[in-house]
Design a protein around this motif. Sequence first.
Motif, PDB file in Angstrom:
ATOM      1  N   ALA A  76       0.753  -1.264  -0.151  1.00  0.00           N
ATOM      2  CA  ALA A  76      -0.242   0.006  -0.326  1.00  0.00           C
ATOM      3  C   ALA A  76       1.160   1.441   0.087  1.00  0.00           C
ATOM      4  O   ALA A  76       0.524   2.326  -1.002  1.00  0.00           O
ATOM      5  CB  ALA A  76      -1.357  -0.447   0.805  1.00  0.00           C
ATOM      6  N   PRO A  77       2.138   1.336   1.081  1.00  0.00           N
ATOM      7  CA  PRO A  77       2.767   2.837   0.886  1.00  0.00           C
ATOM      8  C   PRO A  77       3.043   3.450  -0.383  1.00  0.00           C
ATOM      9  O   PRO A  77       3.552   4.056  -0.455  1.00  0.00           O
ATOM     10  CB  PRO A  77       3.595   2.733   1.703  1.00  0.00           C
ATOM     11  N   VAL A  78       4.034   1.794  -1.481  1.00  0.00           N
ATOM     12  CA  VAL A  78       4.446   2.207  -2.432  1.00  0.00           C
ATOM     13  C   VAL A  78       3.106   2.131  -3.323  1.00  0.00           C
ATOM     14  O   VAL A  78       3.494   3.216  -4.480  1.00  0.00           O
ATOM     15  CB  VAL A  78       5.370   0.267  -2.763  1.00  0.00           C
ATOM     16  N   VAL A  79       2.745   2.021  -3.250  1.00  0.00           N
ATOM     17  CA  VAL A  79       0.974   1.872  -4.696  1.00  0.00           C
ATOM     18  C   VAL A  79       0.937   3.744  -3.881  1.00  0.00           C
ATOM     19  O   VAL A  79       0.788   4.419  -5.341  1.00  0.00           O
ATOM     20  CB  VAL A  79       0.016   1.778  -4.396  1.00  0.00           C
ATOM     21  N   ALA A  80       0.559   4.268  -3.077  1.00  0.00           N
ATOM     22  CA  ALA A  80       0.151   5.449  -3.132  1.00  0.00           C
ATOM     23  C   ALA A  80       1.625   6.954  -3.276  1.00  0.00           C
ATOM     24  O   ALA A  80       1.726   7.451  -3.845  1.00  0.00           O
ATOM     25  CB  ALA A  80       0.402   6.193  -1.005  1.00  0.00           C
ATOM     26  N   ALA A  81       2.855   6.334  -3.211  1.00  0.00           N
ATOM     27  CA  ALA A  81       4.352   6.629  -3.678  1.00  0.00           C
ATOM     28  C   ALA A  81       4.438   6.722  -5.304  1.00  0.00           C
ATOM     29  O   ALA A  81       4.584   7.735  -5.592  1.00  0.00           O
ATOM     30  CB  ALA A  81       5.113   6.437  -2.320  1.00  0.00           C
ATOM     31  N   ARG A  82       4.001   5.513  -5.792  1.00  0.00           N
ATOM     32  CA  ARG A  82       4.451   5.469  -7.301  1.00  0.00           C
ATOM     33  C   ARG A  82       3.243   6.310  -7.722  1.00  0.00           C
ATOM     34  O   ARG A  82       3.852   6.811  -8.852  1.00  0.00           O
ATOM     35  CB  ARG A  82       3.827   4.100  -7.626  1.00  0.00           C
ATOM     36  N   GLN A  83       1.705   7.167  -7.376  1.00  0.00           N
ATOM     37  CA  GLN A  83       1.300   7.782  -8.035  1.00  0.00           C
ATOM     38  C   GLN A  83       1.596   9.281  -7.728  1.00  0.00           C
ATOM     39  O   GLN A  83       1.300   9.581  -8.992  1.00  0.00           O
ATOM     40  CB  GLN A  83      -0.319   8.002  -6.789  1.00  0.00           C
ATOM     41  N   VAL A  84       2.466   9.287  -6.970  1.00  0.00           N
ATOM     42  CA  VAL A  84       3.478  11.063  -7.093  1.00  0.00           C
ATOM     43  C   VAL A  84       4.719  11.296  -7.452  1.00  0.00           C
ATOM     44  O   VAL A  84       5.149  11.892  -7.759  1.00  0.00           O
ATOM     45  CB  VAL A  84       3.470  11.554  -5.412  1.00  0.00           C
ATOM     46  N   THR A  85       5.971  10.149  -7.129  1.00  0.00           N
ATOM     47  CA  THR A  85       6.603  10.385  -7.988  1.00  0.00           C
ATOM     48  C   THR A  85       7.212   8.592  -9.251  1.00  0.00           C
ATOM     49  O   THR A  85       7.032   7.400  -8.724  1.00  0.00           O
ATOM     50  CB  THR A  85       8.260  10.573  -7.033  1.00  0.00           C
ATOM     51  N   LYS A  86       7.766   9.586 -10.110  1.00  0.00           N
ATOM     52  CA  LYS A  86       8.447   7.960 -11.040  1.00  0.00           C
ATOM     53  C   LYS A  86       9.792   7.911 -10.589  1.00  0.00           C
ATOM     54  O   LYS A  86      10.023   6.660 -10.574  1.00  0.00           O
ATOM     55  CB  LYS A  86       8.487   8.358 -12.290  1.00  0.00           C
ATOM     56  N   ARG A  87      10.528   8.640  -9.892  1.00  0.00           N
ATOM     57  CA  ARG A  87      11.879   8.268  -9.574  1.00  0.00           C
ATOM     58  C   ARG A  87      12.192   7.073  -8.471  1.00  0.00           C
ATOM     59  O   ARG A  87      11.560   7.734  -7.361  1.00  0.00           O
ATOM     60  CB  ARG A  87      12.903   9.768  -8.998  1.00  0.00           C
TER      61      ARG A  87
END
Length: 295
Positions: A217-228
């Motif tokens: 879940a935290p990765v999914v959320a962060a993935r929507q904000v940054t690609k790096r």
Amino acid sequence: MIEAVLAGLPLSYPDAVVVVGTAVVGFVAGILGPLAVLRRRSMFGDAMSHGTLAGVAVAFLATGAKVPEVLLLGATASAALAAFAMIALERVGRLRPDAAIGVVLSVSLSLGIVLITHIAASGNSSQAGLTNYLLGQTAGMSERDIVVALVLGAVGLVVVTVGFRLLRSAAFDPGFTSVAGVPTWVVDAVGTGLLALAVVLGVRTVGAILMVALLVAPVVAARQVTKRLSALVPLSGALGAACGALGGVLSGRAELPAGPVIVLLATGVALLSVVFAPRRGVLARIRRGRTERAT
């Protein structure tokens, strides 16, 4: 130092221990979660977390005592065995990855439940609380648990930092590792070991059944904000820590199990990010589509 941090929080000592402990576990899961998600191994981690239950039971049967460090060692060994079993089924048994994961997950969880049930029926009074490893238990956390989580988390963070380029290439360009002269199996072994570390740390807090959600879940959320990836890893760790700490507080206030509360919070954050992220969110894509059609 830990005592100073606990004393500085506007919470009672037991609540402060839970909040700090769950925040540390959430942070570790957040920074190591990308190793599973970006390599499409989320269910690989799920099977490993289910496998820890059998290790906890075997460790208790071998020692007859509920010593956290011994149970943690048993969970680590069984998680590693689950990982090796899945790899063996894929490469030697030539099963598809999803089939290998399904076999190991179901067998390991069934074995764990059988062993835990056997222990519960043995009449050994020391076994009380072992079933909490299914859904997690934070009420019994101590400063020693926080120290163990910090040490193991620091080890994982150092490995990720030192081997960041290789881990990044394994996630986005697996062929680069072989060109760079590093055997693919070495990178796979390191990634699997780090994933096992995160799983084992989180089993007592979130539980064997729900641990994969805290990894994803935290990765999914962060993935929507940054690609790096260099920004994704710390952001995912921060979100995991925030969900862990807030979940620890809310579960204590509402007298609910911390694991499910933490997972629900992390999942809620992921859903909000998927919908409302400024560039990659569902609403942002809808607005861009309307703008393109209008022009």
